[in-house]
Write a protein that holds these residues in place. Structure first.
Motif, PDB file in Angstrom:
ATOM      1  N   LYS A 218      31.240  69.624  50.784  1.00 47.65           N
ATOM      2  CA  LYS A 218      29.883  69.959  50.291  1.00 47.65           C
ATOM      3  C   LYS A 218      30.063  71.690  50.856  1.00 47.65           C
ATOM      4  CE  LYS A 218      26.975  69.328  52.717  1.00 47.65           C
ATOM      5  NZ  LYS A 218      25.139  68.114  53.719  1.00 47.65           N
ATOM      6  N   LEU A 219      30.176  71.997  52.573  1.00 49.76           N
ATOM      7  CA  LEU A 219      29.828  72.861  52.769  1.00 49.76           C
ATOM      8  C   LEU A 219      31.046  74.193  51.911  1.00 49.76           C
ATOM      9  CD1 LEU A 219      30.620  73.361  56.480  1.00 49.76           C
ATOM     10  CD2 LEU A 219      28.418  72.974  55.769  1.00 49.76           C
ATOM     11  N   VAL A 220      32.315  74.272  51.592  1.00 49.32           N
ATOM     12  CA  VAL A 220      32.320  74.935  50.598  1.00 49.32           C
ATOM     13  C   VAL A 220      31.885  75.288  49.537  1.00 49.32           C
ATOM     14  CG1 VAL A 220      34.240  75.203  52.204  1.00 49.32           C
ATOM     15  CG2 VAL A 220      35.130  73.657  49.781  1.00 49.32           C
ATOM     16  N   GLY A 221      31.505  74.268  48.481  1.00 49.08           N
ATOM     17  CA  GLY A 221      30.727  73.844  47.357  1.00 49.08           C
ATOM     18  C   GLY A 221      32.108  73.635  46.357  1.00 49.08           C
ATOM     19  N   ALA A 222      33.052  72.444  46.938  1.00 52.17           N
ATOM     20  CA  ALA A 222      34.316  71.874  45.739  1.00 52.17           C
ATOM     21  C   ALA A 222      33.645  71.190  44.941  1.00 52.17           C
ATOM     22  CB  ALA A 222      34.987  71.424  47.040  1.00 52.17           C
ATOM     23  N   GLU A 223      34.265  70.970  43.952  1.00 52.84           N
ATOM     24  CA  GLU A 223      34.197  70.371  42.354  1.00 52.84           C
ATOM     25  C   GLU A 223      34.514  68.933  42.854  1.00 52.84           C
ATOM     26  OE1 GLU A 223      35.004  72.932  39.456  1.00 52.84           O
ATOM     27  OE2 GLU A 223      33.404  74.685  39.917  1.00 52.84           O
TER      28      GLU A 223
ATOM     29  N   HIS B  56      31.870  66.653  53.633  1.00 53.91           N
ATOM     30  CA  HIS B  56      30.677  66.743  54.145  1.00 53.91           C
ATOM     31  C   HIS B  56      31.532  68.742  54.048  1.00 53.91           C
ATOM     32  CE1 HIS B  56      28.245  69.002  57.202  1.00 53.91           C
ATOM     33  NE2 HIS B  56      29.403  69.872  58.114  1.00 53.91           N
ATOM     34  N   GLU B  57      33.016  69.013  54.463  1.00 54.93           N
ATOM     35  CA  GLU B  57      33.374  70.080  54.583  1.00 54.93           C
ATOM     36  C   GLU B  57      33.867  70.918  53.436  1.00 54.93           C
ATOM     37  OE1 GLU B  57      37.487  69.391  56.225  1.00 54.93           O
ATOM     38  OE2 GLU B  57      37.113  69.851  57.871  1.00 54.93           O
TER      39      GLU B  57
ATOM     40  N   PHE C 178      27.508  65.615  48.972  1.00 61.11           N
ATOM     41  CA  PHE C 178      28.660  65.947  48.301  1.00 61.11           C
ATOM     42  C   PHE C 178      28.177  65.395  46.425  1.00 61.11           C
ATOM     43  CE2 PHE C 178      32.734  65.721  45.855  1.00 61.11           C
ATOM     44  CZ  PHE C 178      32.814  66.711  46.057  1.00 61.11           C
ATOM     45  N   GLU C 179      28.272  66.703  45.729  1.00 63.94           N
ATOM     46  CA  GLU C 179      27.615  66.002  44.664  1.00 63.94           C
ATOM     47  C   GLU C 179      28.922  66.104  43.683  1.00 63.94           C
ATOM     48  OE1 GLU C 179      24.366  68.635  43.087  1.00 63.94           O
ATOM     49  OE2 GLU C 179      23.247  67.583  44.771  1.00 63.94           O
ATOM     50  N   GLY C 180      29.778  66.466  44.037  1.00 64.14           N
ATOM     51  CA  GLY C 180      31.151  66.837  42.968  1.00 64.14           C
ATOM     52  C   GLY C 180      31.661  65.256  42.844  1.00 64.14           C
TER      53      GLY C 180
END
Length: 312
Positions: free
Chosen positions: A193-198, A190-191, A258-260
């Motif tokens: 996804k919020l910050v756009g992590a790869e 969740h976190e 999350f898509e990373g």
């Protein structure tokens, strides 16, 4: 069980105790006795004895415990063994001495040997070395089982024990370091996804196999056992389905959105390589779980969004 019986649920604010309170109310048991830690410290023998002497509950469900994931167990073993032994000793003894009709003690699947034959039957208890990362907690829970059996044997006290598999769901602990694997992964993805992590890294190789049971299924099993089981042996509570940690991580990532990439960290411990419980004894009595893993995880993430993600 009389629907008006006074039922004390120790640990009602936790994952397990909260689920059991919900299940009891669904089954028509409304006369629940509950206390917060601030109101009653279960490690305080004098306070526990006074509480039981005053209220004399008809039934006692011991769901209170100090719990945590691999990191917490490995870092604070003294706290895990001391606090759990204190809680168990005080509650089980006071319940017997104050006339409780029945007590249900909740343990954990970690009581079994690290390299136990699979699926794990109840009779495999104490047949081999424990997993070193949580042996302090496991030994406390084994002592609780043996205490219930000793009080049944010597005093005729109707104390039963249930050993749930890995649990998750509403009311879980989402602490970034001290939580179990599913709530830890829900928060991490969740976190991310919020910050756009790869990328997100998970502990261990991702190959360890685990069985996961939704807490509301476990709670229904506890009510079932209270109503239908009175015997010496402890009872496994699981779903008899397993998946790898990587599989559950991918499932959670998809539910969260999350898509990373998902990386593993083989320098972190996997814990027990495989842990699948044989719940045949309970299934034969007539109980079965209702949640699929995917539906259960969606329910858990919904609870996280509603109750636990403030400040994430």
């Amino acid at each position: 069980m009389d629907k008006n019986a006074l039922i004390y649920v120790a640990g009602h604010r936790g994952l397990v105790g909260g689920g059991i309170c919900r299940a009891l109310r669904r089954a028509g048991y409304e006369n629940l006795l509950i206390r917060t830690h601030a109101e009653l410290d279960l490690c305080d023998q004098t306070a526990v004895r006074a509480f039981f002497a005053e209220y004399r509950p008809d039934y006692v469900i011991l769901a209170a415990a100090k719990v945590g994931g691999i990191y917490a167990n490995a870092t604070y073993p003294a706290e895990f063994i001391y606090q759990n032994l204190q809680i168990q000793n005080n509650v089980i003894d006071s319940a017997y001495r104050n006339g409780a009709k029945k007590l249900l003690f909740l343990g954990s699947s970690c009581i079994y040997p690290k390299l136990c034959p699979q699926p794990i039957k109840e009779e495999y208890l104490l047949t081999g070395p424990l997993e070193s990362t949580n042996d302090a907690y496991a030994l406390a829970k084994i002592a609780g089982i043996k205490m219930c059996q000793a009080y049944r044997k010597q005093y005729g006290f109707d104390a039963i024990s249930a050993m749930p598999t890995n649990l998750y769901g509403p009311g879980d602990n989402y602490h970034p370091e001290n939580s179990h694997v599913i709530p830890a992964l829900i928060r991490r993805f969740h976190e991310a996804k919020l910050v756009g992590a790869e990328r997100v890294s998970i502990w261990g190789t991702g190959t360890a196999l685990r069985e996961f049971l939704h807490v509301d299924d476990m709670a229904e099993a506890c009510v079932f056992l209270l109503e239908n089981y009175s015997d010496f042996g402890h009872v496994n509570v699981g779903c008899q389905k397993e998946c790898t940690i990587m599989d559950v991580a991918r499932l959670i990532a998809g539910i969260v959105g999350f898509e990373g990439a998902i990386d593993t960290d083989p320098f972190k411990p996997d814990g027990t390589p495989r842990k699948l419980m044989d719940s045949g004894r309970l299934f034969t009595m007539g109980w079965r779980p209702k949640f699929s893993l995917e539906d259960g995880l969606r329910n858990a993430y919904k609870d996280f969004l509603h109750n636990h993600n403030r400040g994430c």
